[in-house]
Design a protein around this motif. Structure first.
Motif, PDB file in Angstrom:
ATOM      1  N   THR A  66       0.832  -1.205   0.000  1.00 53.96           N
ATOM      2  CA  THR A  66       0.000   0.000   0.000  1.00 53.96           C
ATOM      3  C   THR A  66       0.867   1.255   0.000  1.00 53.96           C
ATOM      4  OG1 THR A  66      -1.766  -1.162   1.187  1.00 53.96           O
ATOM      5  CG2 THR A  66      -1.787   1.254   1.262  1.00 53.96           C
ATOM      6  N   LEU A  67       1.936   1.228   0.779  1.00 52.85           N
ATOM      7  CA  LEU A  67       2.872   2.357   0.787  1.00 52.85           C
ATOM      8  C   LEU A  67       3.455   2.587  -0.598  1.00 52.85           C
ATOM      9  CD1 LEU A  67       4.705   4.487   2.122  1.00 52.85           C
ATOM     10  CD2 LEU A  67       6.254   2.617   2.760  1.00 52.85           C
ATOM     11  N   ALA A 102      -4.149  10.427   0.089  1.00 54.39           N
ATOM     12  CA  ALA A 102      -2.976   9.559   0.166  1.00 54.39           C
ATOM     13  C   ALA A 102      -2.412   9.539   1.581  1.00 54.39           C
ATOM     14  CB  ALA A 102      -1.921  10.025  -0.829  1.00 54.39           C
ATOM     15  N   LEU A 103      -2.334  10.701   2.218  1.00 51.28           N
ATOM     16  CA  LEU A 103      -1.855  10.756   3.594  1.00 51.28           C
ATOM     17  C   LEU A 103      -2.805  10.048   4.546  1.00 51.28           C
ATOM     18  CD1 LEU A 103      -0.614  14.466   3.726  1.00 51.28           C
ATOM     19  CD2 LEU A 103       0.786  12.410   3.575  1.00 51.28           C
ATOM     20  N   ALA A 104      -4.110  10.189   4.305  1.00 53.63           N
ATOM     21  CA  ALA A 104      -5.087   9.521   5.162  1.00 53.63           C
ATOM     22  C   ALA A 104      -5.001   7.999   5.026  1.00 53.63           C
ATOM     23  CB  ALA A 104      -6.504   9.999   4.819  1.00 53.63           C
ATOM     24  N   VAL A 105      -4.769   7.515   3.809  1.00 53.31           N
ATOM     25  CA  VAL A 105      -4.628   6.066   3.602  1.00 53.31           C
ATOM     26  C   VAL A 105      -3.423   5.534   4.372  1.00 53.31           C
ATOM     27  CG1 VAL A 105      -4.074   4.315   1.876  1.00 53.31           C
ATOM     28  CG2 VAL A 105      -5.830   6.009   1.395  1.00 53.31           C
ATOM     29  N   LEU A 106      -2.319   6.261   4.346  1.00 49.82           N
ATOM     30  CA  LEU A 106      -1.144   5.830   5.110  1.00 49.82           C
ATOM     31  C   LEU A 106      -1.433   5.823   6.607  1.00 49.82           C
ATOM     32  CD1 LEU A 106       1.969   7.498   3.436  1.00 49.82           C
ATOM     33  CD2 LEU A 106       1.158   5.156   3.234  1.00 49.82           C
ATOM     34  N   THR A 107      -2.145   6.826   7.089  1.00 47.83           N
ATOM     35  CA  THR A 107      -2.428   6.920   8.519  1.00 47.83           C
ATOM     36  C   THR A 107      -3.280   5.756   9.004  1.00 47.83           C
ATOM     37  OG1 THR A 107      -2.302   9.337   8.392  1.00 47.83           O
ATOM     38  CG2 THR A 107      -3.392   8.405  10.310  1.00 47.83           C
ATOM     39  N   GLU A 143       6.186   1.863  12.668  1.00 49.32           N
ATOM     40  CA  GLU A 143       6.022   1.604  11.240  1.00 49.32           C
ATOM     41  C   GLU A 143       5.432   2.812  10.530  1.00 49.32           C
ATOM     42  OE1 GLU A 143       3.783  -1.893  10.538  1.00 49.32           O
ATOM     43  OE2 GLU A 143       5.430  -3.261  11.050  1.00 49.32           O
ATOM     44  N   ARG A 144       4.532   3.519  11.202  1.00 49.50           N
ATOM     45  CA  ARG A 144       3.946   4.709  10.590  1.00 49.50           C
ATOM     46  C   ARG A 144       5.003   5.773  10.343  1.00 49.50           C
ATOM     47  NH1 ARG A 144      -1.074   7.291  13.629  1.00 49.50           N
ATOM     48  NH2 ARG A 144      -2.015   5.339  12.862  1.00 49.50           N
ATOM     49  N   ALA A 145       5.895   5.966  11.308  1.00 49.90           N
ATOM     50  CA  ALA A 145       6.969   6.944  11.124  1.00 49.90           C
ATOM     51  C   ALA A 145       7.872   6.540   9.960  1.00 49.90           C
ATOM     52  CB  ALA A 145       7.779   7.066  12.414  1.00 49.90           C
ATOM     53  N   ARG A 146       8.160   5.247   9.849  1.00 51.98           N
ATOM     54  CA  ARG A 146       8.996   4.787   8.741  1.00 51.98           C
ATOM     55  C   ARG A 146       8.287   4.985   7.406  1.00 51.98           C
ATOM     56  NH1 ARG A 146      10.717  -1.232   9.422  1.00 51.98           N
ATOM     57  NH2 ARG A 146      11.417  -0.304  11.402  1.00 51.98           N
ATOM     58  N   PRO A 199      -6.387  -1.269   1.289  1.00 53.50           N
ATOM     59  CA  PRO A 199      -7.541  -1.799   2.011  1.00 53.50           C
ATOM     60  C   PRO A 199      -8.669  -0.778   2.114  1.00 53.50           C
ATOM     61  CG  PRO A 199      -5.833  -1.176   3.559  1.00 53.50           C
ATOM     62  CD  PRO A 199      -5.250  -0.966   2.187  1.00 53.50           C
ATOM     63  N   SER A 200      -9.882  -1.291   2.247  1.00 54.85           N
ATOM     64  CA  SER A 200     -11.057  -0.454   2.475  1.00 54.85           C
ATOM     65  C   SER A 200     -11.341  -0.443   3.971  1.00 54.85           C
ATOM     66  CB  SER A 200     -12.271  -0.979   1.707  1.00 54.85           C
ATOM     67  OG  SER A 200     -12.047  -0.935   0.311  1.00 54.85           O
ATOM     68  N   VAL A 201     -11.252   0.726   4.578  1.00 49.23           N
ATOM     69  CA  VAL A 201     -11.450   0.864   6.017  1.00 49.23           C
ATOM     70  C   VAL A 201     -12.902   1.237   6.273  1.00 49.23           C
ATOM     71  CG1 VAL A 201     -10.731   2.081   8.096  1.00 49.23           C
ATOM     72  CG2 VAL A 201      -9.059   1.562   6.303  1.00 49.23           C
ATOM     73  N   GLN A 202     -13.562   0.451   7.130  1.00 48.25           N
ATOM     74  CA  GLN A 202     -14.949   0.722   7.465  1.00 48.25           C
ATOM     75  C   GLN A 202     -15.040   1.926   8.387  1.00 48.25           C
ATOM     76  OE1 GLN A 202     -17.522  -0.836   6.103  1.00 48.25           O
ATOM     77  NE2 GLN A 202     -16.156  -2.216   4.949  1.00 48.25           N
ATOM     78  N   ARG A 203     -16.026   2.802   8.110  1.00 50.59           N
ATOM     79  CA  ARG A 203     -16.208   3.983   8.926  1.00 50.59           C
ATOM     80  C   ARG A 203     -16.727   3.594  10.300  1.00 50.59           C
ATOM     81  NH1 ARG A 203     -19.513   6.402   5.966  1.00 50.59           N
ATOM     82  NH2 ARG A 203     -18.105   7.815   4.881  1.00 50.59           N
ATOM     83  N   GLN A 204     -16.156   4.196  11.343  1.00 50.83           N
ATOM     84  CA  GLN A 204     -16.598   3.994  12.708  1.00 50.83           C
ATOM     85  C   GLN A 204     -17.208   5.279  13.224  1.00 50.83           C
ATOM     86  OE1 GLN A 204     -13.218   2.633  14.942  1.00 50.83           O
ATOM     87  NE2 GLN A 204     -13.075   0.674  13.850  1.00 50.83           N
TER      88      GLN A 204
END
Length: 271
Positions: free
Chosen positions: A24-25, A132-137, A145-148, A200-205
């Motif tokens: 994904t990255l 794009a930034l939101a997908v990485l987050t 791993e997020r920092a990397r 991936p598709s992230v489900q809204r919470q």
């Protein structure tokens, strides 16, 4: 009494990170690289495009300004739309729209069509960049791993400017200036396939967020004025009416300061 072997393992209580997160990255970084490349390769192609389409030196700045106005004024709206319709869906919309706008610009028969294509690139780029930034987050949930991931993302985005200068000169000299726009379609095809298969598709919470229409209009109008003022200040001077009316102070007033308490005069109202 519970024994140690009766307790669930610590990793079982938390959702395991996606096994495709590094792919994904790669997809997200490729999309960001396309946006950064476009800004530099188009600048390299400007003299050849001017000779082909026959526009003046004064009009040449609008090839860059049209993109900057659309991108800068709609950037916050693009991020909000990602929350509303889904980040993966908005990421794909941004990729496909940017590719179609690039194809339109590459095939532009007139200067007006080229400017319209550049504005559309800015619109879809404003959808793509914050998503794009939101997908990485949301993909990288482990802080280390997020920092990397953000480090790799930032490094590729920074390298895109240097790569664009070399690639733009090579495409203009070897092929044609139009390939400086068509190259985005080649990158976008790979990125779209990767996004469909790997992101991936992230489900809204929680409840569905709402769009603040008056606030969106104020912020977008303020950012448009800010970008327009900076774009015209170099050629017309800060004292000219267009630059003065679109100064950063007035842009900030339109989006924040003038929304003070009812009945209270602000510094903006007295300016």
């Amino acid at each position: 009494m519970l024994l140690s072997h009766d307790l669930p393992p610590p990793a079982a209580s938390a959702a395991a990170p996606s096994s495709k997160r590094w792919w994904t990255l790669a997809v997200v970084a490729l999309a960001q690289l396309m946006v950064v490349l476009d800004a530099t390769v188009v600048n390299i192609a400007l003299p050849s495009a001017q000779a082909d389409l026959g526009f003046s030196n004064a009009d040449r700045q609008w090839v860059v300004t049209a993109y900057s106005l659309a991108f800068g004024s709609l950037l916050l709206l693009g991020g909000r739309l990602g929350d509303l319709v889904g980040r993966k869906r908005m990421f794909l919309i941004g990729l496909v729209g940017f590719a179609l706008a690039s194809a339109l610009g590459g095939a532009a028969p007139t200067f007006g069509v080229l400017i319209a294509a550049r504005a559309l690139q800015g619109v879809f780029g404003a959808m793509l960049a914050p998503t794009a930034l939101a997908v990485l987050t949301t993909t990288f949930t482990i802080p280390k791993e997020r920092a990397r991931a953000f480090g790799v993302f930032g490094a590729l985005a920074g390298a895109g400017g240097a790569i664009g200068l070399l690639l733009g000169g090579l495409l203009t000299q070897s092929l044609d200036w139009r390939w400086n726009l068509y190259i985005n379609d080649v990158i976008a095809v790979v990125a779209v396939i990767g996004a469909v298969l790997l992101v991936p598709s992230v489900q809204r919470q929680g409840p569905r967020p709402r769009l603040d229409v008056p606030g969106t209009l104020l912020v977008s109008g303020g950012l448009f004025s800010l970008v327009f003022g900076f774009s015209n200040a170099e050629s017309d001077g800060w004292g000219s009416p267009p630059a003065g009316r679109s100064s950063p102070r007035r842009a900030c007033c339109s989006s924040s300061s003038c929304s003070g308490r009812p009945g209270r005069r602000t510094r903006c109202s007295r300016s």
